[in-house]
Design an enzyme around this catalytic site. Structure first.
Site: not given
Length: 316
Positions: A186, A232, A264
């Protein structure tokens, strides 16, 4: 599956620094002069059936010849120990856990720093760090200074962690300081791109479902594997992973792997697809180990866990 038939998946010349060795032949000459100091560890780590000439050609190989089963395994051929690093005794990042092969007879290893995502800590990547270490790397799974640190800060922290790892850590004598890489999830993935952009001497970068407001990474010179997730919604591939990949130079060793049906947070739980291709990428570019090229080039075919794959490897 898609492929970008541009540049072969071969080591690219690097501008400077120990990260790009001056040539295998020169190194072998030096190794012979020093009495085989580099060649002996490589021979011990290689399979008994490996031709001597092949071992001599790459003193950075660690471990037996890979198979699909070996890179999908939960643990590789090296026993691993770990040590915790308190944030009270470091600067520039938030401490973490170092995982390292216990053997002292196989020579030094390449090293990798891994950063977590926004609001997360090192526990979110704790499944992956020892898995990579067991394949023959020293891996530093770090905490960030605060959980809200942005990608640029996380990139600086990854580099600070690598500097600590090779200069001051208890594992420093196990590491080849010229063979380093970065990974992250991330915002840690966004930080991975930042670190690669800031330090071109790195050998490999792997952003995992990366998030970053910057979309242009045309200055990156580090071989980069970008892992996106099809479903995602936090860092959609259309606005993050794919633009990242497309902006990287076409002359660069690069690949884009999209996880089929994944969210994600796919990198936060044990994921064989992430592990096997990350291991292959790190082995190929940190260890210059062409034995792992077979898993990256040509593009994986028939893997139902991959919805899309692109690379700069030509297909005949």
């Amino acid at each position: 599956m898609q492929s970008d038939p541009t540049t072969p998946l071969r080591p690219q010349p690097r501008p400077s620094g120990p990260a790009r060795r001056a040539g295998t032949a020169a190194k072998l000459t030096l190794a012979l002069v020093l009495g085989g100091a580099l060649l002996a560890p490589a021979a011990q780590a290689a399979p008994l059936t490996a031709p001597t000439a092949h071992v001599a050609a790459n003193p950075y190989e660690r471990g037996p010849a890979p198979t699909n089963a070996s890179i999908e395994a939960l643990r590789g051929p090296f026993a691993v120990a770990e040590t915790n690093v308190s944030s009270l005794f470091v600067t520039g990042f938030g401490g973490g856990t170092i995982y390292y092969p216990t053997t002292t007879s196989a020579g030094t290893f390449g090293a990798v720093a891994i950063a977590p995502g926004y609001t997360a800590d090192k526990s979110s990547m704790a499944w992956l760090a020892p898995r990579i270490a067991s394949q023959g790397f020293v891996v530093f799974n770090i905490d960030t200074i605060t959980r809200s640190d942005q990608p640029a800060s996380r990139g600086r922290q990854l580099l600070a962690a690598l500097d600590y790892l090779v200069e001051d850590s208890s594992a420093a004598n196990r590491i080849d300081a010229g063979r380093l890489g970065v990974m992250g999830h991330s915002m840690g993935g966004g930080g991975t791109l930042e670190a690669a952009d800031d330090r071109p001497q790195l050998q490999a970068a792997i952003p995992l479902t990366g998030w970053n407001l910057t979309k242009n990474w045309s200055g990156v010179q580090v071989p980069t594997l970008i892992v996106g997730a099809e479903n995602d919604t936090i860092a959609p591939v259309a606005s993050h992973s794919k633009p990242f990949y497309n902006s990287l130079p076409s002359s660069l060793d690069k690949a884009y792997l999209e996880l089929d049906g994944a969210s994600h947070f796919a990198p936060n739980i044990s994921n064989t697809t992430i592990a096997k291709y990350s291991i292959s990428w790190l082995k190929r570019f940190i260890d210059d180990d062409t034995r792992y090229e077979q898993f990256l080039c040509p593009a994986p075919q028939g893997d139902r866990n991959i919805s899309e794959y692109r690379d700069t490897c030509p297909h005949s």
